[in-house]
Design an enzyme around this catalytic site. Structure first.
Site, PDB file in Angstrom:
ATOM      1  N   HIS A   1     -42.410   3.194   2.558  1.00 42.99           N
ATOM      2  CA  HIS A   1     -41.015   2.781   2.538  1.00 42.99           C
ATOM      3  C   HIS A   1     -40.120   4.016   2.520  1.00 42.99           C
ATOM      4  O   HIS A   1     -40.395   4.982   1.799  1.00 42.99           O
ATOM      5  CB  HIS A   1     -40.727   1.895   1.326  1.00 42.99           C
ATOM      6  CG  HIS A   1     -41.412   0.566   1.374  1.00 42.99           C
ATOM      7  ND1 HIS A   1     -40.761  -0.592   1.722  1.00 42.99           N
ATOM      8  CD2 HIS A   1     -42.701   0.227   1.152  1.00 42.99           C
ATOM      9  CE1 HIS A   1     -41.618  -1.605   1.696  1.00 42.99           C
ATOM     10  NE2 HIS A   1     -42.807  -1.134   1.351  1.00 42.99           N
TER      11      HIS A   1
ATOM     12  N   HIS B   1     -45.079  -1.801  -5.852  1.00 42.31           N
ATOM     13  CA  HIS B   1     -44.506  -0.479  -5.609  1.00 42.31           C
ATOM     14  C   HIS B   1     -43.832   0.005  -6.886  1.00 42.31           C
ATOM     15  O   HIS B   1     -42.648   0.317  -6.915  1.00 42.31           O
ATOM     16  CB  HIS B   1     -43.537  -0.524  -4.428  1.00 42.31           C
ATOM     17  CG  HIS B   1     -44.219  -0.672  -3.108  1.00 42.31           C
ATOM     18  ND1 HIS B   1     -44.703   0.405  -2.398  1.00 42.31           N
ATOM     19  CD2 HIS B   1     -44.524  -1.775  -2.386  1.00 42.31           C
ATOM     20  CE1 HIS B   1     -45.266  -0.030  -1.276  1.00 42.31           C
ATOM     21  NE2 HIS B   1     -45.188  -1.353  -1.255  1.00 42.31           N
TER      22      HIS B   1
ATOM     23  N   ARG C   1     -57.248   3.586 -21.394  1.00 42.95           N
ATOM     24  CA  ARG C   1     -56.170   3.653 -22.387  1.00 42.95           C
ATOM     25  C   ARG C   1     -54.820   3.257 -21.797  1.00 42.95           C
ATOM     26  O   ARG C   1     -53.810   3.287 -22.491  1.00 42.95           O
ATOM     27  CB  ARG C   1     -56.081   5.070 -22.980  1.00 42.95           C
ATOM     28  CG  ARG C   1     -57.223   5.411 -23.932  1.00 42.95           C
ATOM     29  CD  ARG C   1     -56.952   6.705 -24.669  1.00 42.95           C
ATOM     30  NE  ARG C   1     -56.931   7.847 -23.767  1.00 42.95           N
ATOM     31  CZ  ARG C   1     -58.007   8.552 -23.399  1.00 42.95           C
ATOM     32  NH1 ARG C   1     -59.199   8.196 -23.871  1.00 42.95           N
ATOM     33  NH2 ARG C   1     -57.911   9.575 -22.587  1.00 42.95           N
TER      34      ARG C   1
ATOM     35  N   ASP D   1     -59.311  -5.219   3.655  1.00 42.89           N
ATOM     36  CA  ASP D   1     -59.765  -4.566   4.882  1.00 42.89           C
ATOM     37  C   ASP D   1     -60.817  -3.503   4.629  1.00 42.89           C
ATOM     38  O   ASP D   1     -61.235  -2.810   5.562  1.00 42.89           O
ATOM     39  CB  ASP D   1     -58.575  -3.959   5.639  1.00 42.89           C
ATOM     40  CG  ASP D   1     -57.823  -2.915   4.818  1.00 42.89           C
ATOM     41  OD1 ASP D   1     -58.181  -2.683   3.644  1.00 42.89           O
ATOM     42  OD2 ASP D   1     -56.850  -2.334   5.355  1.00 42.89           O
TER      43      ASP D   1
ATOM     44  N   HIS E   1     -57.867  -0.434   1.887  1.00 37.36           N
ATOM     45  CA  HIS E   1     -56.915  -0.492   0.777  1.00 37.36           C
ATOM     46  C   HIS E   1     -57.623  -0.686  -0.568  1.00 37.36           C
ATOM     47  O   HIS E   1     -57.212  -0.101  -1.581  1.00 37.36           O
ATOM     48  CB  HIS E   1     -55.927  -1.643   0.992  1.00 37.36           C
ATOM     49  CG  HIS E   1     -54.862  -1.353   1.995  1.00 37.36           C
ATOM     50  ND1 HIS E   1     -55.087  -1.415   3.350  1.00 37.36           N
ATOM     51  CD2 HIS E   1     -53.560  -0.984   1.837  1.00 37.36           C
ATOM     52  CE1 HIS E   1     -53.963  -1.111   3.981  1.00 37.36           C
ATOM     53  NE2 HIS E   1     -53.027  -0.839   3.092  1.00 37.36           N
TER      54      HIS E   1
ATOM     55  N   ASP F   1     -50.744  -7.769   5.181  1.00 39.02           N
ATOM     56  CA  ASP F   1     -49.798  -6.638   5.188  1.00 39.02           C
ATOM     57  C   ASP F   1     -49.761  -6.025   6.593  1.00 39.02           C
ATOM     58  O   ASP F   1     -49.562  -4.825   6.769  1.00 39.02           O
ATOM     59  CB  ASP F   1     -50.185  -5.582   4.148  1.00 39.02           C
ATOM     60  CG  ASP F   1     -49.041  -4.637   3.798  1.00 39.02           C
ATOM     61  OD1 ASP F   1     -47.878  -4.957   4.106  1.00 39.02           O
ATOM     62  OD2 ASP F   1     -49.314  -3.564   3.226  1.00 39.02           O
TER      63      ASP F   1
ATOM     64  N   GLY G   1     -49.183  -0.141   5.707  1.00 43.56           N
ATOM     65  CA  GLY G   1     -49.573  -1.487   6.079  1.00 43.56           C
ATOM     66  C   GLY G   1     -51.003  -1.501   6.600  1.00 43.56           C
ATOM     67  O   GLY G   1     -51.814  -0.632   6.268  1.00 43.56           O
TER      68      GLY G   1
END
Length: 397
Positions: A156, A210, A242, A263, A266, A288, A328
Site C-alpha cells: 500500500h 496491516h 511472550r 498459495d 504467504h 487477495d 497480493g
C-alpha cells in the site's frame, strides 16, 4: 462430461458426495449422494438410488459424478483483480476480473480496493456501488485501507495512509451507499476503535489488518465490533511466546473469521494447518488476487505501485529495481481449495466450507446457517473430481 463443462439448469447429478451441510454432523459416509436442479434451484437431494425416479421424469441431463464431489460455488471476500484489470478500473474492467474468477469456480466475490486518498477511495466506492447493483457476482466492496499502519503497509502506498476521522468514516459510508461489505483497519491508529464501532453499527464488517497492534489491542478491536482478521500472519506481528499478537487474539474471539491466502507463499502449509486447528469452522480462504491473476509473469500495477510477477509470485518493484514486499497474489479459489486438501491436510468438506459458507457468513451473506445447497436454494454449484479439480460448474450472476 468434459472438464469445466457447464451444468444445465435441468439436471440430476448422482454418484457424488455433496460437500454441504452442518459441519458438526457431516461425514462423507453419510453425505447425500445425488442432487436435482430445476429452473436454477435445488429441488431435491438425497442418498441411494432415489435419483433414478427423478431422472426418469427429468427433461434435462443425468450426470454421473464418478465418485467425485458436488460443492457450493466458491466465495472470495478479498479480491483486487484479474485478467489485467483491477477493482479501481471500474465498469470497463469488471468483466475481465469476473471472467477469470468465474472460470476458477468463484460464484461471488467482494471487490477490494487498495489504499488511496479518502477522495480517491470514495470515487472508487461510488463506481463500485453501481457494479454491486449491476453484477450479481459482485456481492459487495472491500476497502483495504487507507486506515493502515505505515509499519505494516505491505503493498500500500505510504503517502495515502491516514488515521480514521469521523468525517472520513461518514464520507466512505455515504460513497458506498450500503454496498461496503468490509473495511480493513489497524486498531492502533488514533480514532480507530471509534471508527470500528461506527462502521459495525452501519452494518459493515470490520477487519483487523496491516497492523502493529498487540494481542490486547487487537482483542479490544474485536470487542468494539471487528469480526475479520485480514490475511492472517501477513502484514501483522506473528505469534511469539511472550507476545501472542493478533492471530491468537482472533483465535480467542469466537465471532471472528480468519482470512488465509493459501498459495504456499504467504503462509506455508504447516502454519496453515496450525491456523485451521486454532479456528475450526472460522477459516476463510481468500485470493487477495491482483491484476496478473489468470495471466503470465511480467510487470503490472497494484494501485499506483509497480509490481513484478515471477513464477506466479507478485512483489513490489522498489526504487532501485529490486523486488520488495509481496503484492497480493495470483491465486484462484480452486487452487486454494486444492492446496488446502493436498498440502495443508484439510478434509474436502472443511476446504470447501472455508471457500464458501464461512466467507459468505463473514460478510453477512449466508441466508441459511449451515447449508448453501439446501432444497429451495440457488443451484450455484461445482462438480469436483476426487483431486478437487473442477469438472463442471453452474454459476449464477
Amino acid at each position: 462430461m468434459t472438464q469445466t463443462e457447464q451444468i444445465p439448469a435441468e439436471a440430476v447429478i448422482h454418484n457424488a458426495c455433496i460437500l454441504d451441510g452442518d459441519r458438526a454432523t457431516f461425514t462423507e459416509e453419510s453425505a447425500d449422494t445425488w442432487i436435482v436442479i430445476a429452473e436454477g434451484t435445488v429441488v431435491a437431494r438425497g442418498r441411494g438410488g432415489g435419483w433414478k425416479d427423478r431422472a426418469a421424469s427429468a427433461q434435462g441431463e443425468v450426470i454421473d459424478a464418478a465418485g467425485g464431489f458436488v460443492a457450493p460455488a466458491f466465495v472470495d471476500i478479498h479480491c483486487h483483480g484479474a485478467g489485467g484489470a483491477s477493482a479501481e478500473d471500474g465498469a470497463d474492467a469488471i468483466d475481465a476480473i469476473l471472467d477469470v474468477h468465474r472460470a476458477h469456480g468463484t460464484g461471488k466475490l467482494a471487490l477490494s480496493y487498495v489504499s488511496n486518498t479518502i477522495e480517491g477511495l470514495c470515487r472508487s466506492l461510488r463506481a463500485g456501488a453501481g457494479l454491486v447493483r449491476d453484477r450479481a457476482m459482485v456481492m459487495g466492496l472491500h476497502a483495504e485501507g487507507p486506515f493502515l499502519s505505515p509499519d505494516f503497509k505491505g503493498a500500500h502506498a505510504p503517502e495515502v495512509l491516514t488515521s480514521p476521522t469521523p468525517e472520513a468514516v461518514e464520507a466512505i459510508l455515504e460513497a458506498a451507499d450500503g454496498t461496503l461489505a468490509q473495511i480493513t483497519i489497524a486498531p492502533e491508529l488514533p480514532g480507530a476503535l471509534d471508527a470500528i464501532a461506527r462502521f459495525s453499527a452501519a452494518g459493515v464488517r470490520v477487519a483487523v489488518g496491516h497492523t502493529a497492534a498487540d494481542y490486547e489491542l487487537t482483542a479490544q478491536a474485536f470487542d468494539a465490533g471487528a469480526s475479520i482478521l485480514t490475511h492472517a500472519f501477513n502484514a501483522m506481528p506473528g505469534i511469539h511466546h511472550r507476545a501472542p499478537g493478533p492471530v491468537l487474539a482472533a483465535a480467542e474471539a469466537e465471532h471472528v473469521t480468519v482470512e488465509l491466502i493459501n498459495d504456499g507463499v504467504h503462509v506455508v502449509a504447516p502454519v496453515a494447518q496450525m491456523l485451521h486447528d486454532l479456528v475450526p469452522g472460522r477459516l476463510a480462504l481468500i485470493t487477495d488476487a491482483m491484476a496478473a491473476t489468470g495471466l503470465h509473469d511480467g510487470n503490472y500495477h497494484l494501485g499506483s505501485l509497480p509490481v513484478e510477477v515471477t513464477d506466479s509470485v507478485a512483489r513490489l518493484v522498489t526504487s532501485d529495481g529490486t523486488q520488495g514486499a509481496i503484492a497480493g497474489s495470483t491465486l484462484t479459489m480452486d487452487d486454494a481449495v486444492k492446496r488446502a486438501v493436498a498440502e495443508v491436510g484439510l478434509s474436502p468438506f472443511d476446504a470447501v466450507q472455508a471457500a464458501s459458507l464461512v466467507p459468505l457468513r463473514a460478510v453477512g451473506g449466508a441466508a441459511d446457517d449451515s447449508s448453501l445447497l439446501a432444497v429451495g436454494m440457488p443451484a450455484d454449484l461445482l462438480l469436483l473430481d476426487e483431486g478437487m479439480n473442477i469438472r463442471g460448474s453452474r454459476l449464477g450472476g
